[in-house]
Design an enzyme around this catalytic site. Structure first.
Site, mmCIF file in Angstrom:
data_model
loop_
_atom_site.group_PDB
_atom_site.id
_atom_site.type_symbol
_atom_site.label_atom_id
_atom_site.label_comp_id
_atom_site.label_asym_id
_atom_site.label_seq_id
_atom_site.Cartn_x
_atom_site.Cartn_y
_atom_site.Cartn_z
ATOM 1 C CG ASN A 9 15.646 -15.938 49.680
ATOM 2 O OD1 ASN A 9 15.255 -14.938 49.602
ATOM 3 N ND2 ASN A 9 15.349 -16.339 48.074
ATOM 4 C CE LYS A 11 11.917 -18.214 49.288
ATOM 5 N NZ LYS A 11 11.142 -19.497 49.166
ATOM 6 C CG HIS A 93 13.575 -17.348 43.562
ATOM 7 N ND1 HIS A 93 12.418 -17.459 44.152
ATOM 8 C CD2 HIS A 93 14.356 -17.798 45.040
ATOM 9 C CE1 HIS A 93 11.862 -18.175 45.166
ATOM 10 N NE2 HIS A 93 12.889 -18.856 45.520
ATOM 11 C CD GLU A 95 9.168 -17.979 46.301
ATOM 12 O OE1 GLU A 95 9.820 -16.570 46.513
ATOM 13 O OE2 GLU A 95 8.842 -18.871 47.086
ATOM 14 C CD GLU A 164 15.999 -21.961 45.558
ATOM 15 O OE1 GLU A 164 16.463 -21.526 46.343
ATOM 16 O OE2 GLU A 164 15.527 -21.197 44.906
ATOM 17 N N GLY A 170 9.398 -24.657 49.486
ATOM 18 C CA GLY A 170 8.486 -24.184 50.532
ATOM 19 C C GLY A 170 7.318 -25.445 50.833
ATOM 20 C CB SER A 208 11.975 -28.464 51.320
ATOM 21 O OG SER A 208 10.460 -28.068 50.203
HETATM 22 P P1 13P Z 1 12.424 -23.468 50.741
HETATM 23 O O1 13P Z 1 13.926 -24.235 51.360
HETATM 24 O O2 13P Z 1 11.756 -22.602 52.378
HETATM 25 O O3 13P Z 1 11.778 -24.260 50.304
HETATM 26 O O4 13P Z 1 13.550 -21.867 49.885
HETATM 27 C C1 13P Z 1 13.605 -23.197 48.813
HETATM 28 C C2 13P Z 1 14.044 -21.513 47.948
HETATM 29 O O5 13P Z 1 13.294 -20.761 47.457
HETATM 30 C C3 13P Z 1 15.520 -20.611 48.413
HETATM 31 O O6 13P Z 1 15.668 -19.549 47.489
#
Ligand code: 13P
Length: 246
Positions: A9, A11, A93, A95, A164, A170, A208
């Site tokens: 992803n 982002k 997601h 976010e 997740e 992150g 992560s």
């Molecule tokens: P990270 O791997 O940067 O923690 O992000 C995970 C994520 O949100 C994947 O959709």
């Protein structure tokens, strides 16, 4: 035996030149035993599709509209994505749930819209740190999942689920393999009650995931691969995570 799936992803990251470099390095690093895909920002999807043509790596989007078409400025419909050969779309997601106030029902409706256009939705669920610390993890992920289960009914087996935990995204703070497996088993049991095909469904872990922790996470019985953020932006790291999913 479920084939593992690793999805990057990206982002809101990338540039045309940077993406071309990343994809060239990825193509050179493959193929892998696992299925691999990348989910890019909308403007880059056509480039990504072209670059990955004839390659085993799949691609997807990071969101789609719950609506078919019409007066929804700024939104992208699943029918548009499918025209380009889009295989996956991430929905729900954390976010988007947090910054765009997407409700459980909107997430489920997006998954339904994707399936209507033969795109596999990757439905994200996960608890915040406050929810985990107050013992609400099971309740939260079950609630998020149950709306999708009810909305999709007999089509539920066609989705990919991604667990997740918000506190692991992150942050460099990964769920332990045991913590992740416990939630994955809970989700599998919930899906089992809804479909005879729950045993064939993929449940990915995200938060992560890095080259040094991927293999132990992917070795858990109900973890069928990963949804990778930061580590998917570096070809060597993403390739190593894909290799760990054997
Ligand atoms: P990270 O791997 O940067 O923690 O992000 C995970 C994520 O949100 C994947 O959709």
């Amino acid at each position: 035996m479920r084939r593992k799936l690793v999805v990057g992803n990206w982002k809101m990251n990338g540039s045309r030149a940077g993406n071309a470099e990343l994809l060239a390095a990825l193509k050179a690093a493959g193929p892998w035993v696992a299925e691999v895909a990348v989910c890019a920002p909308f403007p880059y999807l056509a480039d990504v599709a072209l670059s990955l043509q004839g390659d085993g790596i799949g691609w997807g989007a990071q969101d789609c509209s719950a609506h078919e078409s019409g007066a929804f400025t700024g939104e992208v419909g699943a029918s548009m994505l499918t025209e380009f050969g889009c295989r996956y779309v991430i929905v729900g997601h954390s976010e988007r749930r947090a910054y765009h106030a997407e409700s459980d029902q909107v997430v489920a409706d997006k998954a339904k819209a994707a399936l209507a256009h033969r795109i596999t939705p990757i439905v994200c669920v996960g608890e915040t740190l406050a929810e985990r610390e107050s013992g609400q993890t099971d309740m939260v992920v079950k609630r998020q999942m149950s709306v999708v289960v009810h909305t999709l009914a007999h089509c539920i087996s066609q989705v990919v689920v991604a667990y997740e935990p918000v506190w692991a995204i992150g942050t460099g703070r990964t769920a332990s393999p045991e913590q992740a497996q416990a939630v994955h088993a809970l989700l599998r049991a919930q899906l089992n009650a809804a479909t005879a095909k729950a045993g064939e469904m993929k449940i990915l872990y995200g938060g992560s995931v890095k080259p040094d922790n991927a293999a132990t996470l992917f070795a858990q019985p109900d973890i069928d691969g990963g949804l990778i953020g930061g580590a998917s932006l570096k070809a060597a790291d993403f390739a190593a995570v894909c290799r760990a999913a054997a």
